[in-house]
Motif scaffolding. Structure first.
Motif, PDB file in Angstrom:
ATOM      1  N   TRP A 171     -84.098  -5.604 -14.186  1.00  0.00           N
ATOM      2  CA  TRP A 171     -83.583  -4.646 -12.901  1.00  0.00           C
ATOM      3  C   TRP A 171     -82.727  -3.293 -12.850  1.00  0.00           C
ATOM      4  O   TRP A 171     -81.778  -3.352 -14.172  1.00  0.00           O
ATOM      5  CB  TRP A 171     -83.134  -6.281 -11.848  1.00  0.00           C
ATOM      6  N   ASN A 172     -83.041  -2.911 -11.769  1.00  0.00           N
ATOM      7  CA  ASN A 172     -82.354  -1.203 -11.959  1.00  0.00           C
ATOM      8  C   ASN A 172     -81.779  -1.181 -10.056  1.00  0.00           C
ATOM      9  O   ASN A 172     -82.795  -1.586  -9.425  1.00  0.00           O
ATOM     10  CB  ASN A 172     -82.752  -0.413 -12.405  1.00  0.00           C
ATOM     11  N   ALA A 173     -80.535  -1.144  -9.635  1.00  0.00           N
ATOM     12  CA  ALA A 173     -80.143  -0.401  -8.409  1.00  0.00           C
ATOM     13  C   ALA A 173     -79.178   0.654  -8.310  1.00  0.00           C
ATOM     14  O   ALA A 173     -78.355   1.062  -9.215  1.00  0.00           O
ATOM     15  CB  ALA A 173     -79.115  -2.099  -7.966  1.00  0.00           C
ATOM     16  N   THR A 174     -80.232   1.603  -7.561  1.00  0.00           N
ATOM     17  CA  THR A 174     -79.298   3.560  -8.084  1.00  0.00           C
ATOM     18  C   THR A 174     -79.377   3.642  -6.079  1.00  0.00           C
ATOM     19  O   THR A 174     -80.495   2.813  -5.610  1.00  0.00           O
ATOM     20  CB  THR A 174     -80.514   3.827  -8.262  1.00  0.00           C
ATOM     21  N   LEU A 175     -78.222   4.184  -5.860  1.00  0.00           N
ATOM     22  CA  LEU A 175     -77.419   4.320  -4.745  1.00  0.00           C
ATOM     23  C   LEU A 175     -77.106   6.155  -4.670  1.00  0.00           C
ATOM     24  O   LEU A 175     -76.979   6.508  -5.671  1.00  0.00           O
ATOM     25  CB  LEU A 175     -76.088   3.656  -4.461  1.00  0.00           C
ATOM     26  N   ARG A 176     -78.097   6.561  -4.084  1.00  0.00           N
ATOM     27  CA  ARG A 176     -78.204   8.437  -3.638  1.00  0.00           C
ATOM     28  C   ARG A 176     -78.105   8.994  -2.472  1.00  0.00           C
ATOM     29  O   ARG A 176     -78.243   8.964  -1.901  1.00  0.00           O
ATOM     30  CB  ARG A 176     -79.922   8.657  -3.799  1.00  0.00           C
ATOM     31  N   ASN A 177     -77.206  10.136  -2.601  1.00  0.00           N
ATOM     32  CA  ASN A 177     -76.912  10.855  -1.774  1.00  0.00           C
ATOM     33  C   ASN A 177     -77.767  11.978  -1.716  1.00  0.00           C
ATOM     34  O   ASN A 177     -77.704  12.131  -2.556  1.00  0.00           O
ATOM     35  CB  ASN A 177     -75.240  10.929  -1.702  1.00  0.00           C
ATOM     36  N   THR A 178     -78.296  11.805  -0.760  1.00  0.00           N
ATOM     37  CA  THR A 178     -79.460  13.174  -0.517  1.00  0.00           C
ATOM     38  C   THR A 178     -79.836  13.630   0.890  1.00  0.00           C
ATOM     39  O   THR A 178     -79.352  12.427   2.098  1.00  0.00           O
ATOM     40  CB  THR A 178     -80.599  13.117  -0.757  1.00  0.00           C
ATOM     41  N   GLU A 179     -79.974  14.906   1.005  1.00  0.00           N
ATOM     42  CA  GLU A 179     -80.598  14.833   2.498  1.00  0.00           C
ATOM     43  C   GLU A 179     -82.062  15.869   2.188  1.00  0.00           C
ATOM     44  O   GLU A 179     -83.060  16.503   2.979  1.00  0.00           O
ATOM     45  CB  GLU A 179     -79.867  16.965   2.973  1.00  0.00           C
ATOM     46  N   ALA A 180     -82.806  15.731   0.827  1.00  0.00           N
ATOM     47  CA  ALA A 180     -84.488  15.634   0.639  1.00  0.00           C
ATOM     48  C   ALA A 180     -85.244  15.709   1.557  1.00  0.00           C
ATOM     49  O   ALA A 180     -84.197  14.035   1.736  1.00  0.00           O
ATOM     50  CB  ALA A 180     -84.568  15.429  -0.760  1.00  0.00           C
ATOM     51  N   ASN A 181     -85.739  16.396   1.780  1.00  0.00           N
ATOM     52  CA  ASN A 181     -87.576  15.709   2.694  1.00  0.00           C
ATOM     53  C   ASN A 181     -88.750  15.562   1.767  1.00  0.00           C
ATOM     54  O   ASN A 181     -88.569  16.238   1.308  1.00  0.00           O
ATOM     55  CB  ASN A 181     -87.135  16.532   3.421  1.00  0.00           C
ATOM     56  N   GLU A 182     -88.852  14.305   1.784  1.00  0.00           N
ATOM     57  CA  GLU A 182     -90.077  14.032   1.179  1.00  0.00           C
ATOM     58  C   GLU A 182     -89.547  14.413  -0.697  1.00  0.00           C
ATOM     59  O   GLU A 182     -90.563  15.091  -1.071  1.00  0.00           O
ATOM     60  CB  GLU A 182     -91.429  14.747   1.419  1.00  0.00           C
ATOM     61  N   LEU A 183     -88.084  14.487  -0.822  1.00  0.00           N
ATOM     62  CA  LEU A 183     -87.969  14.326  -2.484  1.00  0.00           C
ATOM     63  C   LEU A 183     -87.161  16.118  -2.306  1.00  0.00           C
ATOM     64  O   LEU A 183     -86.882  16.209  -3.128  1.00  0.00           O
ATOM     65  CB  LEU A 183     -88.670  14.574  -3.701  1.00  0.00           C
ATOM     66  N   GLY A 184     -87.587  16.782  -1.394  1.00  0.00           N
ATOM     67  CA  GLY A 184     -87.438  18.277  -1.645  1.00  0.00           C
ATOM     68  C   GLY A 184     -87.881  18.941  -1.407  1.00  0.00           C
ATOM     69  O   GLY A 184     -88.137  20.496  -1.134  1.00  0.00           O
ATOM     70  N   LEU A 185     -89.745  18.652  -1.241  1.00  0.00           N
ATOM     71  CA  LEU A 185     -90.861  19.295  -1.113  1.00  0.00           C
ATOM     72  C   LEU A 185     -90.788  20.016   0.213  1.00  0.00           C
ATOM     73  O   LEU A 185     -92.036  20.771   0.813  1.00  0.00           O
ATOM     74  CB  LEU A 185     -92.263  18.905  -1.428  1.00  0.00           C
ATOM     75  N   LEU A 186     -90.216  18.722   1.330  1.00  0.00           N
ATOM     76  CA  LEU A 186     -90.097  19.436   2.841  1.00  0.00           C
ATOM     77  C   LEU A 186     -88.841  19.877   2.842  1.00  0.00           C
ATOM     78  O   LEU A 186     -88.337  19.556   4.505  1.00  0.00           O
ATOM     79  CB  LEU A 186     -90.794  18.500   3.585  1.00  0.00           C
ATOM     80  N   GLY A 187     -88.592  20.815   2.515  1.00  0.00           N
ATOM     81  CA  GLY A 187     -86.841  20.943   2.291  1.00  0.00           C
ATOM     82  C   GLY A 187     -85.297  20.287   2.507  1.00  0.00           C
ATOM     83  O   GLY A 187     -85.948  18.913   2.010  1.00  0.00           O
ATOM     84  N   PHE A 188     -84.770  20.520   3.070  1.00  0.00           N
ATOM     85  CA  PHE A 188     -84.098  19.402   2.545  1.00  0.00           C
ATOM     86  C   PHE A 188     -83.142  19.882   4.375  1.00  0.00           C
ATOM     87  O   PHE A 188     -82.422  20.162   4.915  1.00  0.00           O
ATOM     88  CB  PHE A 188     -82.661  20.067   1.780  1.00  0.00           C
ATOM     89  N   GLY A 189     -82.490  18.719   4.778  1.00  0.00           N
ATOM     90  CA  GLY A 189     -81.794  18.789   6.189  1.00  0.00           C
ATOM     91  C   GLY A 189     -82.687  18.586   7.371  1.00  0.00           C
ATOM     92  O   GLY A 189     -83.568  19.236   7.042  1.00  0.00           O
ATOM     93  N   GLY A 190     -82.508  18.530   8.972  1.00  0.00           N
ATOM     94  CA  GLY A 190     -83.351  18.573  10.111  1.00  0.00           C
ATOM     95  C   GLY A 190     -82.116  18.879  10.784  1.00  0.00           C
ATOM     96  O   GLY A 190     -80.828  18.022  11.046  1.00  0.00           O
ATOM     97  N   LYS A 191     -83.094  18.436  11.867  1.00  0.00           N
ATOM     98  CA  LYS A 191     -82.346  18.605  13.804  1.00  0.00           C
ATOM     99  C   LYS A 191     -81.798  17.050  13.657  1.00  0.00           C
ATOM    100  O   LYS A 191     -81.097  16.857  14.226  1.00  0.00           O
ATOM    101  CB  LYS A 191     -82.980  18.588  14.474  1.00  0.00           C
ATOM    102  N   GLU A 192     -81.795  15.457  12.664  1.00  0.00           N
ATOM    103  CA  GLU A 192     -81.840  14.454  12.963  1.00  0.00           C
ATOM    104  C   GLU A 192     -80.822  14.269  12.196  1.00  0.00           C
ATOM    105  O   GLU A 192     -80.323  12.951  11.916  1.00  0.00           O
ATOM    106  CB  GLU A 192     -83.332  13.572  12.367  1.00  0.00           C
ATOM    107  N   GLY A 193     -80.339  15.428  11.451  1.00  0.00           N
ATOM    108  CA  GLY A 193     -79.390  14.373   9.925  1.00  0.00           C
ATOM    109  C   GLY A 193     -79.089  15.794   8.487  1.00  0.00           C
ATOM    110  O   GLY A 193     -80.383  16.682   8.654  1.00  0.00           O
ATOM    111  N   ASN A 194     -77.951  15.377   8.015  1.00  0.00           N
ATOM    112  CA  ASN A 194     -78.380  16.411   6.714  1.00  0.00           C
ATOM    113  C   ASN A 194     -77.473  15.814   5.980  1.00  0.00           C
ATOM    114  O   ASN A 194     -76.852  16.154   5.151  1.00  0.00           O
ATOM    115  CB  ASN A 194     -76.881  17.138   7.481  1.00  0.00           C
ATOM    116  N   GLY A 195     -78.184  14.672   5.717  1.00  0.00           N
ATOM    117  CA  GLY A 195     -78.257  13.808   4.583  1.00  0.00           C
ATOM    118  C   GLY A 195     -77.979  12.278   4.663  1.00  0.00           C
ATOM    119  O   GLY A 195     -76.933  11.904   5.861  1.00  0.00           O
TER     120      GLY A 195
END
Length: 273
Positions: A171-195
């Motif tokens: 088993w694996n458990a990961t906590l990620r802090n990210t502002e990526a949209n769809e892995l980053g392919l749609l950029g980072f951050g937006g009107k609804e949040g920055n991570g």
């Protein structure tokens, strides 16, 4: 050039590098370049290097769902089972718009504690993934604020020998802090949040020393307000030896850029030396 290097590593018949760990314990290659599952980075480092060895890996992956296709190739370097460096290049085809989005990802992962088999507590690693999307027109139109971002994650993994009817359970458990949209392919951050901090989970049963079946779940932010869905998969991974592994998975990615019910298949191959 990165694709040539990855393909060479997939087929190169070398027996000079690391092979000190139990077969299948490093996992496979994740779509952002790290060692782990297909969707989730795990605490394990790439390859079979022990504390006095170096491991080098190359991989290529393909994910295809109803309206999108993701091609990824990359490489990983494990130095003495302490630090992993990785690189991945993604090409994301948006079939309804007949365009391709591209992203580069540089990663690093540091083992903080333990071993997934031999330590009492789970192996713990901290990692980062520095991402740059090279085609920013579409993300800008959708409301993304940046073309670059850095994900930081903390992962814990453990292999329990004979835990499920005599089969090994990982088993694996990961906590990620990210502002990526769809892995980053749609950029980072937006009107609804920055991570935000998101959970990513994996579990697998090793049916024998060569074959594993499992599931993954990846929570994702919704910075653009497009109802970005969490991702899920069911996978089978085959490890014929310590130099190659092949993974096939069924994907349920939900809605991507408001286009719903994105389901399909994933295939990945990794060569390790």
């Amino acid at each position: 050039m990165y694709r040539i290097i990855s393909l060479v590593l997939l087929i190169l018949p070398l027996h000079l590098f690391a092979n000190g760990k139990i077969l299948a314990t490093p996992g496979v290659s994740q779509v952002e370049g790290a060692a782990g599952g297909g969707l989730v980075p795990w605490a394990q480092l790439a390859g079979y290097a022990t504390e006095d060895e170096i491991a080098l890996s190359g991989f290529c992956s393909l994910a295809t769902v109803d309206d999108f296709r993701l091609d990824v190739c990359g490489a990983q370097l494990n130095l003495y089972d302490r630090v992993e460096f990785s690189y991945a290049e993604q090409n994301f085809e948006v079939n309804p718009l007949s365009l391709t989005l591209k992203q580069q990802i540089f990663g690093a992962k540091f083992r903080l504690y333990g071993d997934i088999v031999y330590s009492r507590w789970p192996q713990v690693s901290i990692g980062l993934q520095a991402k740059t999307v090279n085609t920013f027109d579409v993300p800008t139109a959708l409301g993304a604020r940046h073309d670059k971002g850095v994900d930081v994650y903390l992962a814990a993994s453990k292999l329990h020998l004979g835990a499920v009817a005599g089969y090994n359970l990982l088993w694996n458990a990961t906590l990620r802090n990210t502002e990526a949209n769809e892995l980053g392919l749609l950029g980072f951050g937006g009107k609804e949040g920055n991570g935000s901090i998101n959970a990513e989970l994996s579990a697998a049963v090793l049916l024998n020393k060569h074959l594993a079946v499992g599931v993954e779940y990846r929570q994702k932010p919704d910075n653009l307000g497009l109802k970005e869905d969490d991702w899920q998969d069911v996978f089978i991974a085959w490890f014929p030896n310590k130099h190659v592994n092949i993974t096939i998975a069924y994907l349920n990615l939900g809605a991507i850029a408001t286009i719903e019910k994105q389901q399909g298949w994933y295939l990945s191959m990794t060569g390790t030396y």
